[in-house]
Design a protein around this motif. Structure first.
Motif, PDB file in Angstrom:
ATOM      1  N   GLU A 159     -19.244   7.395  13.286  1.00 23.52           N
ATOM      2  CA  GLU A 159     -20.530   7.593  13.956  1.00 23.52           C
ATOM      3  C   GLU A 159     -20.435   7.410  15.460  1.00 23.52           C
ATOM      4  N   GLU A 160     -19.361   6.817  15.932  1.00 24.45           N
ATOM      5  CA  GLU A 160     -19.212   6.620  17.373  1.00 24.45           C
ATOM      6  C   GLU A 160     -18.877   7.912  18.102  1.00 24.45           C
ATOM      7  N   HIS A 161     -18.362   8.907  17.373  1.00 20.21           N
ATOM      8  CA  HIS A 161     -18.067  10.224  17.944  1.00 20.21           C
ATOM      9  C   HIS A 161     -17.151  10.147  19.161  1.00 20.21           C
ATOM     10  N   VAL A 162     -16.107   9.353  19.053  1.00 22.07           N
ATOM     11  CA  VAL A 162     -15.089   9.303  20.102  1.00 22.07           C
ATOM     12  C   VAL A 162     -13.847  10.013  19.582  1.00 22.07           C
ATOM     13  N   ALA A 163     -12.930  10.309  20.491  1.00 22.56           N
ATOM     14  CA  ALA A 163     -11.720  11.024  20.114  1.00 22.56           C
ATOM     15  C   ALA A 163     -10.954  10.247  19.049  1.00 22.56           C
ATOM     16  N   GLY A 164     -10.475  10.952  18.060  1.00 19.75           N
ATOM     17  CA  GLY A 164      -9.659  10.320  17.028  1.00 19.75           C
ATOM     18  C   GLY A 164     -10.415   9.914  15.786  1.00 19.75           C
ATOM     19  N   THR A 165     -11.755   9.900  15.842  1.00 19.14           N
ATOM     20  CA  THR A 165     -12.508   9.419  14.683  1.00 19.14           C
ATOM     21  C   THR A 165     -12.385  10.359  13.481  1.00 19.14           C
ATOM     22  N   GLU A 166     -12.221  11.658  13.729  1.00 18.26           N
ATOM     23  CA  GLU A 166     -12.091  12.602  12.618  1.00 18.26           C
ATOM     24  C   GLU A 166     -10.820  12.331  11.833  1.00 18.26           C
ATOM     25  N   LEU A 167      -9.696  12.151  12.541  1.00 14.93           N
ATOM     26  CA  LEU A 167      -8.438  11.829  11.870  1.00 14.93           C
ATOM     27  C   LEU A 167      -8.522  10.481  11.179  1.00 14.93           C
ATOM     28  N   LEU A 168      -9.111   9.508  11.839  1.00 18.41           N
ATOM     29  CA  LEU A 168      -9.253   8.177  11.252  1.00 18.41           C
ATOM     30  C   LEU A 168     -10.068   8.235   9.960  1.00 18.41           C
ATOM     31  N   GLY A 169     -11.149   9.007   9.976  1.00 20.53           N
ATOM     32  CA  GLY A 169     -11.971   9.138   8.784  1.00 20.53           C
ATOM     33  C   GLY A 169     -11.219   9.766   7.627  1.00 20.53           C
ATOM     34  N   ARG A 170     -10.386  10.747   7.908  1.00 22.15           N
ATOM     35  CA  ARG A 170      -9.600  11.385   6.847  1.00 22.15           C
ATOM     36  C   ARG A 170      -8.593  10.415   6.254  1.00 22.15           C
ATOM     37  N   VAL A 171      -7.961   9.624   7.094  1.00 24.73           N
ATOM     38  CA  VAL A 171      -6.982   8.645   6.599  1.00 24.73           C
ATOM     39  C   VAL A 171      -7.657   7.638   5.685  1.00 24.73           C
ATOM     40  N   VAL A 172      -8.806   7.130   6.105  1.00 25.53           N
ATOM     41  CA  VAL A 172      -9.532   6.162   5.286  1.00 25.53           C
ATOM     42  C   VAL A 172      -9.962   6.794   3.969  1.00 25.53           C
ATOM     43  N   ALA A 173     -10.478   8.020   4.025  1.00 25.01           N
ATOM     44  CA  ALA A 173     -10.957   8.685   2.814  1.00 25.01           C
ATOM     45  C   ALA A 173      -9.827   8.892   1.813  1.00 25.01           C
ATOM     46  N   VAL A 174      -8.694   9.377   2.261  1.00 25.74           N
ATOM     47  CA  VAL A 174      -7.580   9.640   1.352  1.00 25.74           C
ATOM     48  C   VAL A 174      -7.006   8.339   0.798  1.00 25.74           C
ATOM     49  N   THR A 175      -6.921   7.315   1.621  1.00 28.61           N
ATOM     50  CA  THR A 175      -6.393   6.029   1.154  1.00 28.61           C
ATOM     51  C   THR A 175      -7.286   5.417   0.084  1.00 28.61           C
ATOM     52  N   VAL A 176      -8.593   5.412   0.329  1.00 29.94           N
ATOM     53  CA  VAL A 176      -9.516   4.866  -0.667  1.00 29.94           C
ATOM     54  C   VAL A 176      -9.474   5.691  -1.947  1.00 29.94           C
ATOM     55  N   ALA A 177      -9.396   7.005  -1.817  1.00 30.48           N
ATOM     56  CA  ALA A 177      -9.349   7.863  -3.003  1.00 30.48           C
ATOM     57  C   ALA A 177      -8.102   7.581  -3.840  1.00 30.48           C
ATOM     58  N   LEU A 178      -6.960   7.467  -3.199  1.00 29.15           N
ATOM     59  CA  LEU A 178      -5.739   7.147  -3.936  1.00 29.15           C
ATOM     60  C   LEU A 178      -5.823   5.772  -4.582  1.00 29.15           C
ATOM     61  N   SER A 179      -6.467   4.847  -3.887  1.00 27.49           N
ATOM     62  CA  SER A 179      -6.634   3.505  -4.452  1.00 27.49           C
ATOM     63  C   SER A 179      -7.515   3.542  -5.689  1.00 27.49           C
ATOM     64  N   VAL A 180      -8.636   4.285  -5.608  1.00 24.21           N
ATOM     65  CA  VAL A 180      -9.525   4.429  -6.758  1.00 24.21           C
ATOM     66  C   VAL A 180      -8.757   4.977  -7.954  1.00 24.21           C
ATOM     67  N   LEU A 181      -7.935   5.989  -7.715  1.00 27.12           N
ATOM     68  CA  LEU A 181      -7.184   6.629  -8.791  1.00 27.12           C
ATOM     69  C   LEU A 181      -6.080   5.722  -9.336  1.00 27.12           C
ATOM     70  N   LEU A 182      -5.229   5.221  -8.450  1.00 31.26           N
ATOM     71  CA  LEU A 182      -4.032   4.499  -8.892  1.00 31.26           C
ATOM     72  C   LEU A 182      -4.354   3.101  -9.407  1.00 31.26           C
ATOM     73  N   HIS A 183      -5.156   2.355  -8.673  1.00 30.93           N
ATOM     74  CA  HIS A 183      -5.451   0.988  -9.106  1.00 30.93           C
ATOM     75  C   HIS A 183      -6.326   0.973 -10.357  1.00 30.93           C
ATOM     76  N   GLY A 184      -7.290   1.869 -10.406  1.00 30.36           N
ATOM     77  CA  GLY A 184      -8.138   1.925 -11.589  1.00 30.36           C
ATOM     78  C   GLY A 184      -7.370   2.315 -12.838  1.00 30.36           C
ATOM     79  N   ALA A 185      -6.471   3.293 -12.705  1.00 33.01           N
ATOM     80  CA  ALA A 185      -5.739   3.793 -13.860  1.00 33.01           C
ATOM     81  C   ALA A 185      -4.685   2.810 -14.357  1.00 33.01           C
ATOM     82  N   THR A 186      -4.086   2.037 -13.445  1.00 32.55           N
ATOM     83  CA  THR A 186      -2.996   1.143 -13.846  1.00 32.55           C
ATOM     84  C   THR A 186      -3.450  -0.253 -14.230  1.00 32.55           C
ATOM     85  N   ALA A 187      -4.697  -0.621 -13.903  1.00 29.76           N
ATOM     86  CA  ALA A 187      -5.142  -1.995 -14.134  1.00 29.76           C
ATOM     87  C   ALA A 187      -5.032  -2.442 -15.595  1.00 29.76           C
ATOM     88  N   PRO A 188      -5.546  -1.684 -16.585  1.00 30.02           N
ATOM     89  CA  PRO A 188      -5.468  -2.170 -17.969  1.00 30.02           C
ATOM     90  C   PRO A 188      -4.038  -2.361 -18.463  1.00 30.02           C
TER      91      PRO A 188
END
Length: 444
Positions: A371-400
């Motif tokens: 929301e700050e709309h400064v340089a680099g936020t678009e790339l930063l947002g993509r990194v966070v989104a992909v990391t959280v998505a992989l975490s949701v998939l991998l940690h959720g699937a392997t926990a049991p």
């Protein structure tokens, strides 16, 4: 029908459908986080376009409300003895591991995410440092896992999202062009850290004592206590916001003070502070925890629709590689270093190191930077989104499966050690969070 109406209908439909099958899903590797995130991607602009992406304001408000309640209620459940009596594991994870994770995330981002400034790289490390145990709750709720490990991961997850907030605010103030940069690092430190902390302590402590007084006189009903917690959490957040401070820090600190006031009842017998007047478990925070969990689930759906879907359309090998390293090297190495000399065996170190899922806190902090709309936020947002998505998939699937395998190893090791196994050390009972569910599985 307007786009906003379709969004509400879609969110309501997914939430209702998940609720109907929640018990059945709890016995499978398909976590609730995976369901909501996956449905979000499907319903978002990247696929079906049901969820409206034009106005991010309501999404931000919902996610901020969810994080506020989670910060407040998580802090309420943490007790001093969780960090003293048998608390060496969370102390090491928070005092050493968290700082090392921030540093490792910062350093690894340097070669993999070119184009970001030094402080934006630091923000990447901070945003992806806090863990969210709800994304792999079987790893903590399964009673086959020793109490020391379950309690350690529980306390770590309950505290590290609040502990990263000062780093986040200071680093954000160091990025030119952000709203915090106008006050500078010194101004941010004063208002967002010191003032917000003082306000949180004042509101939480005073409101906790008022609740105890009302309970002692029989003035408040059980339902009234539930609503009261919501009011205190919201009030502490907004009081900090209107004073140009950090609502999240104020809510987190207020949760500590509020919980401390509730547990320290004058004249109560030792061990009864967590009980209500009938001798049953105190249900005061239940509504806030349930509402926080619901908002967090809805937030993951909107995260999938509005952040993850678009990010998947602009993937690069650098983003994917950093996300994988963030979930492995950035977590495992700091955990291993923090547990050197602890006496814990390698399977325990690996188990604790793997189950550091990224979730709600990372999503909200990443959105605040975007929301700050400064340089680099678009790339930063993509990194966070992909990391959280992989975490949701991998940690959720392997926990049991991993909880069962680690529990089996623990039983064998405990039997062979004849009482000398460090993992078998006793820890204080209690402190469970409803958002993580009640311990299940075979008794340890």
């Amino acid at each position: 029908m307007s786009g906003g109406a379709w969004t509400v209908l879609a969110v309501a439909g997914v939430t209702a459908a998940h609720a109907l099958g929640s018990r059945r899903l709890s016995t499978t590797p398909v976590s609730s986080a995976l369901v909501f995130t996956g449905c979000g991607v499907l319903l978002g602009p990247a696929v079906l376009g049901v969820v409206d992406a034009h106005d991010a304001g309501p999404v931000t408000a919902l996610l901020e409300a969810a994080l506020t309640l989670v910060l407040f209620t998580d802090a309420m459940t943490v007790r001093r003895r969780d960090l003293t009596v048998g608390g060496f594991l969370p102390r090491r994870l928070l005092g050493i591991g968290l700082l090392l994770s921030i540093a490792a995330g910062w350093l690894l981002a340097w070669p993999l995410l070119p184009g970001l400034t030094v402080w934006e790289l630091a923000l990447v490390g901070v945003i992806l440092a806090p863990t969210d145990a709800a994304l792999g709750k079987t790893a903590i709720s399964d009673r086959r896992v020793p109490p020391l490990v379950r309690q350690g991961l529980n306390v770590e997850s309950g505290l590290n999202d609040g502990m990263v907030l000062p780093f986040f605010l200071v680093f954000l103030a160091a990025v030119p062009g952000t709203s915090y940069a106008t006050e500078g690092v010194a101004g941010t430190f004063w208002r967002s850290l010191l003032l917000s902390t003082a306000l949180g302590l004042l509101v939480g402590g005073a409101c906790g004592r008022l609740l105890q007084a009302a309970r002692a006189r029989g003035w408040i009903t059980r339902e009234g206590r539930h609503v009261y917690v919501l009011a205190v959490a919201a009030g502490s957040y907004e009081l900090a916001v209107v004073t140009d401070g950090s609502g999240f820090i104020a809510a987190w600190v207020a949760g500590f003070a509020f919980g401390h006031a509730l547990r320290n009842v004058p004249g109560a017998a030792p061990g009864t502070a967590a009980l209500d007047g009938t001798g049953e478990r105190d249900t005061t925070p239940d509504l806030a925890e349930d509402l926080g969990g619901l908002l967090a689930s809805i937030g993951l759906l909107l995260f999938g629709a509005l952040l993850l879907g678009p990010a998947l359309q602009h993937l690069s090998w650098r983003i994917v590689l950093y996300a994988l390293l963030s979930l492995t090297v950035v977590r495992l190495v700091p955990v291993a270093l923090s547990l050197l000399g602890s006496g814990l065996r390698a399977p325990t170190v690996l188990y604790v190191g793997w189950f550091g899922p990224r979730g709600l806190a990372s999503v909200v902090l990443g959105l605040l930077v975007a929301e700050e709309h400064v340089a680099g936020t678009e790339l930063l947002g993509r990194v966070v989104a992909v990391t959280v998505a992989l975490s949701v998939l991998l940690h959720g699937a392997t926990a049991p499966a991993l909880a069962g395998a680690y529990g089996a190893w623990y039983r064998r090791a405990a039997a062979a050690s004849r009482g000398t196994l460090k993992e078998a050390a006793e820890v204080p009972a209690g402190g469970e969070r409803r958002r993580l569910g009640h311990p299940g599985g075979p008794a340890a």
